[in-house]
Design a protein around this motif. Structure first.
Motif, PDB file in Angstrom:
ATOM      1  N   TYR A 252      -9.539   0.026  -0.500  1.00 21.69           N
ATOM      2  CA  TYR A 252     -10.695   0.159   0.391  1.00 21.69           C
ATOM      3  C   TYR A 252     -11.962   0.471  -0.401  1.00 21.69           C
ATOM      4  O   TYR A 252     -13.029  -0.095  -0.138  1.00 21.69           O
ATOM      5  CB  TYR A 252     -10.430   1.249   1.431  1.00 21.69           C
ATOM      6  N   ASP A 253     -11.860   1.368  -1.367  1.00 17.05           N
ATOM      7  CA  ASP A 253     -13.022   1.664  -2.206  1.00 17.05           C
ATOM      8  C   ASP A 253     -13.509   0.417  -2.946  1.00 17.05           C
ATOM      9  O   ASP A 253     -14.713   0.198  -3.084  1.00 17.05           O
ATOM     10  CB  ASP A 253     -12.679   2.755  -3.223  1.00 17.05           C
ATOM     11  N   LEU A 254     -12.559  -0.406  -3.403  1.00 13.25           N
ATOM     12  CA  LEU A 254     -12.902  -1.576  -4.203  1.00 13.25           C
ATOM     13  C   LEU A 254     -13.448  -2.720  -3.364  1.00 13.25           C
ATOM     14  O   LEU A 254     -14.528  -3.258  -3.657  1.00 13.25           O
ATOM     15  CB  LEU A 254     -11.665  -2.049  -4.981  1.00 13.25           C
ATOM     16  N   VAL A 255     -12.718  -3.127  -2.325  1.00 13.65           N
ATOM     17  CA  VAL A 255     -13.104  -4.334  -1.583  1.00 13.65           C
ATOM     18  C   VAL A 255     -13.795  -4.029  -0.258  1.00 13.65           C
ATOM     19  O   VAL A 255     -14.537  -4.863   0.247  1.00 13.65           O
ATOM     20  CB  VAL A 255     -11.895  -5.267  -1.343  1.00 13.65           C
ATOM     21  N   GLY A 256     -13.537  -2.855   0.306  1.00 11.36           N
ATOM     22  CA  GLY A 256     -14.229  -2.471   1.534  1.00 11.36           C
ATOM     23  C   GLY A 256     -15.640  -2.020   1.229  1.00 11.36           C
ATOM     24  O   GLY A 256     -16.620  -2.719   1.519  1.00 11.36           O
ATOM     25  N   LYS A 257     -15.744  -0.886   0.588  1.00 11.06           N
ATOM     26  CA  LYS A 257     -17.062  -0.378   0.217  1.00 11.06           C
ATOM     27  C   LYS A 257     -17.779  -1.292  -0.764  1.00 11.06           C
ATOM     28  O   LYS A 257     -18.996  -1.448  -0.723  1.00 11.06           O
ATOM     29  CB  LYS A 257     -16.919   1.020  -0.383  1.00 11.06           C
TER      30      LYS A 257
ATOM     31  N   VAL B  18     -15.465  -6.221   2.748  1.00 13.80           N
ATOM     32  CA  VAL B  18     -14.274  -6.723   3.431  1.00 13.80           C
ATOM     33  C   VAL B  18     -13.998  -5.786   4.607  1.00 13.80           C
ATOM     34  O   VAL B  18     -14.005  -4.561   4.470  1.00 13.80           O
ATOM     35  CB  VAL B  18     -13.070  -6.781   2.469  1.00 13.80           C
ATOM     36  N   ALA B  19     -13.771  -6.371   5.770  1.00  9.54           N
ATOM     37  CA  ALA B  19     -13.721  -5.572   7.002  1.00  9.54           C
ATOM     38  C   ALA B  19     -12.599  -4.554   7.024  1.00  9.54           C
ATOM     39  O   ALA B  19     -12.775  -3.429   7.480  1.00  9.54           O
ATOM     40  CB  ALA B  19     -13.596  -6.494   8.215  1.00  9.54           C
ATOM     41  N   ARG B  20     -11.410  -4.957   6.536  1.00  4.35           N
ATOM     42  CA  ARG B  20     -10.262  -4.055   6.629  1.00  4.35           C
ATOM     43  C   ARG B  20      -9.319  -4.212   5.446  1.00  4.35           C
ATOM     44  O   ARG B  20      -9.080  -5.321   4.959  1.00  4.35           O
ATOM     45  CB  ARG B  20      -9.440  -4.343   7.893  1.00  4.35           C
ATOM     46  N   VAL B  21      -8.773  -3.091   5.020  1.00  4.83           N
ATOM     47  CA  VAL B  21      -7.579  -3.061   4.174  1.00  4.83           C
ATOM     48  C   VAL B  21      -6.446  -2.617   5.084  1.00  4.83           C
ATOM     49  O   VAL B  21      -6.603  -1.683   5.880  1.00  4.83           O
ATOM     50  CB  VAL B  21      -7.746  -2.090   2.990  1.00  4.83           C
ATOM     51  N   ILE B  22      -5.298  -3.305   5.008  1.00  3.39           N
ATOM     52  CA  ILE B  22      -4.192  -2.973   5.907  1.00  3.39           C
ATOM     53  C   ILE B  22      -2.919  -2.731   5.110  1.00  3.39           C
ATOM     54  O   ILE B  22      -2.513  -3.581   4.303  1.00  3.39           O
ATOM     55  CB  ILE B  22      -3.941  -4.098   6.935  1.00  3.39           C
TER      56      ILE B  22
ATOM     57  N   THR C 187       6.988   0.368  11.417  1.00  9.00           N
ATOM     58  CA  THR C 187       5.893   0.727  12.318  1.00  9.00           C
ATOM     59  C   THR C 187       4.836   1.582  11.614  1.00  9.00           C
ATOM     60  O   THR C 187       3.962   2.150  12.273  1.00  9.00           O
ATOM     61  CB  THR C 187       6.431   1.503  13.534  1.00  9.00           C
ATOM     62  N   ASN C 188       4.897   1.658  10.284  1.00  6.13           N
ATOM     63  CA  ASN C 188       3.970   2.516   9.542  1.00  6.13           C
ATOM     64  C   ASN C 188       2.717   1.803   9.057  1.00  6.13           C
ATOM     65  O   ASN C 188       2.076   2.240   8.097  1.00  6.13           O
ATOM     66  CB  ASN C 188       4.700   3.164   8.363  1.00  6.13           C
ATOM     67  N   ARG C 189       2.359   0.708   9.712  1.00  7.94           N
ATOM     68  CA  ARG C 189       1.101   0.036   9.402  1.00  7.94           C
ATOM     69  C   ARG C 189      -0.056   1.027   9.515  1.00  7.94           C
ATOM     70  O   ARG C 189      -0.084   1.914  10.353  1.00  7.94           O
ATOM     71  CB  ARG C 189       0.881  -1.111  10.397  1.00  7.94           C
ATOM     72  N   ARG C 190      -1.053   0.833   8.648  1.00  9.36           N
ATOM     73  CA  ARG C 190      -2.282   1.615   8.768  1.00  9.36           C
ATOM     74  C   ARG C 190      -3.467   0.744   8.381  1.00  9.36           C
ATOM     75  O   ARG C 190      -3.406   0.002   7.401  1.00  9.36           O
ATOM     76  CB  ARG C 190      -2.234   2.868   7.901  1.00  9.36           C
ATOM     77  N   ASP C 191      -4.542   0.835   9.185  1.00  8.56           N
ATOM     78  CA  ASP C 191      -5.758   0.062   8.945  1.00  8.56           C
ATOM     79  C   ASP C 191      -6.839   0.957   8.347  1.00  8.56           C
ATOM     80  O   ASP C 191      -7.036   2.089   8.807  1.00  8.56           O
ATOM     81  CB  ASP C 191      -6.284  -0.530  10.261  1.00  8.56           C
ATOM     82  N   TYR C 192      -7.535   0.422   7.346  1.00 11.26           N
ATOM     83  CA  TYR C 192      -8.666   1.107   6.737  1.00 11.26           C
ATOM     84  C   TYR C 192      -9.888   0.211   6.942  1.00 11.26           C
ATOM     85  O   TYR C 192     -10.081  -0.771   6.226  1.00 11.26           O
ATOM     86  CB  TYR C 192      -8.422   1.348   5.242  1.00 11.26           C
ATOM     87  N   ALA C 193     -10.670   0.524   7.973  1.00 14.71           N
ATOM     88  CA  ALA C 193     -11.787  -0.341   8.360  1.00 14.71           C
ATOM     89  C   ALA C 193     -13.114   0.254   7.914  1.00 14.71           C
ATOM     90  O   ALA C 193     -13.263   1.472   7.768  1.00 14.71           O
ATOM     91  CB  ALA C 193     -11.803  -0.540   9.873  1.00 14.71           C
ATOM     92  N   LEU C 194     -14.094  -0.641   7.734  1.00 12.69           N
ATOM     93  CA  LEU C 194     -15.451  -0.192   7.463  1.00 12.69           C
ATOM     94  C   LEU C 194     -15.991   0.569   8.671  1.00 12.69           C
ATOM     95  O   LEU C 194     -15.618   0.282   9.817  1.00 12.69           O
ATOM     96  CB  LEU C 194     -16.361  -1.394   7.188  1.00 12.69           C
TER      97      LEU C 194
END
Length: 395
Positions: free
Chosen positions: A184-189, A193-197, A212-219
């Protein structure tokens, strides 16, 4: 005059679109019609959604467009997406009043080699993949090599996403989340890129399956949202499902992450029974992740019918000043060759004691009209975008 609702239950059926938008061809989505095409493959039994006006906003095979003298229980219509794109972040942000001027970047050839090299340097591991792929297909293809090498699988889609798949027994879930935070730090910020998943999976070769342990890291949203306006005014926003992730936790008072649509509906019921005034914002993601992306038409149809049955038991639990809204954020037609989201209209149904039955709100020019309407209900508007239709639907 009818009292305004004091509790709004905004429920997003993730990917349940109702037909291609005029610009669908530019997204490769000509002919997409998630609900309509499913109904032509599987005879849908959706009596509760029908009672809300479903056949008036979607071409459902076997349901007449107008079933006079039946009058829908509340207001109904459909909405077009004004923002460029067709992903969950874009759809939910627009629903909350933020319209994007430019689409988030996508990577149809995979991510640049220097980006992957820097990601590998930061996490201290090599990677596999770096391609556009279906999430279930790529773990079938590369899962065994991942287990052997310990290298996480990186892939993307037609959306602006950097997805990381790893076996929970090879890379523990806490480490998977740490790797996603680095991404997320690299491609989000760094690249917008809208989301790291995080896409954890389990099992043995030939029988891998996602957990079921998916996690979204969104801008964070690129403007003031309905959620921001609510919390700034001291109102409560309770997020169910991936809502908290999609808004990067901003404007959320309390949050519950769910592992299934069944649990999501149970959390809505719990909020109806015990919650106070405010907004309960829910995303039911199984339609998209379990069935749309997997082109599982029968599974998608069955999930629609399960939701319809639960909806029938939920409606009588609403209090006199409750408003239930059901909508979607994009399409994902499982009957087409594509496994990606589709650029489609979305339905919108509003039901409650304060809502005039049989009110047709037509085709709204933007999802933001819904956010503006909710903002007016709570007296926290106006938002930057959207036109409220509240006065059209009140009794």
């Amino acid at each position: 005059m009818t009292s305004l609702p004091d509790r709004v239950f905004l429920t997003v059926l993730d990917s349940v679109g109702v037909g291609e938008l005029p610009d669908a061809d530019a997204y490769g989505d000509r002919g997409s019609d998630t609900l309509g095409n499913i109904s032509r493959a599987v005879r849908l039994k959706l009596p509760t959604l029908r009672s809300l006006g479903l056949p008036r906003v979607a071409k459902i095979h076997g349901m007449a467009q107008v079933d006079a003298p039946d009058v829908p229980l509340g207001a109904y219509g459909r909405m077009a997406e004004r923002s460029p794109g067709k992903d969950s972040v874009t759809g939910h942000w627009e629903m909350a009043g933020v319209i994007l001027e430019r689409a988030f970047p996508t990577f149809p050839q995979g991510f640049p080699a220097d980006v992957i090299a820097e990601f590998e340097r930061r996490i201290g591991r090599g990677t596999l993949g770096n391609t556009v792929a279906s999430g279930t297909a790529i773990i079938d293809e590369l899962g065994a090599e991942h287990v052997r090498t310990g290298r996480p699988i990186v892939y993307t889609s037609a959306d602006s996403v950097f997805q990381i798949a790893a076996h929970e027994e090879v890379i523990p879930i806490a480490e998977q989340y740490r790797i996603c935070e680095i991404a997320y730090d690299l491609v989000g910020k760094g690249m917008n890129v809208a989301r790291v998943i995080a896409r954890p999976f389990e099992g043995a070769p030939g029988a891998f399956k996602r957990t079921t342990n998916r996690r979204d890291y969104a801008l964070p949203p690129a403007g003031t949202t309905l959620l921001d306006a609510m919390t700034a005014a001291g109102k409560t926003v309770h997020a169910i499902g991936k809502i908290d992730d999609l808004f990067a936790g901003r404007g959320v008072t309390t949050a519950v992450h769910t592992k299934s649509d069944k649990q999501g509906v149970e959390e809505i019921e719990k909020a109806i029974d015990t919650g106070g005034p405010g907004l309960v914002f829910t995303n039911l993601v199984d339609f998209d992740t379990q069935y749309g992306h997997r082109n599982d038409t029968a599974g998608y149809a069955a999930n629609l019918e399960r939701f319809d049955a639960r909806l029938a038991t939920l409606l009588p639990r609403l209090r006199p000043r409750d408003l239930l809204i059901i909508t979607a954020d994009h399409g994902n037609d499982p009957t087409t060759p594509s496994t990606d989201h589709a650029r489609e209209y979305v339905p919108v149904f509003l039901v409650g004691k304060s809502i005039k039955p049989g009110t047709d709100i037509g085709t709204r020019a933007t999802f933001a009209d819904l956010g503006q309407t909710v903002a007016e209900i709570f007296g926290v508007g106006p938002l930057a975008h959207g036109t409220s239709f509240l006065r059209d639907i009140l009794r």
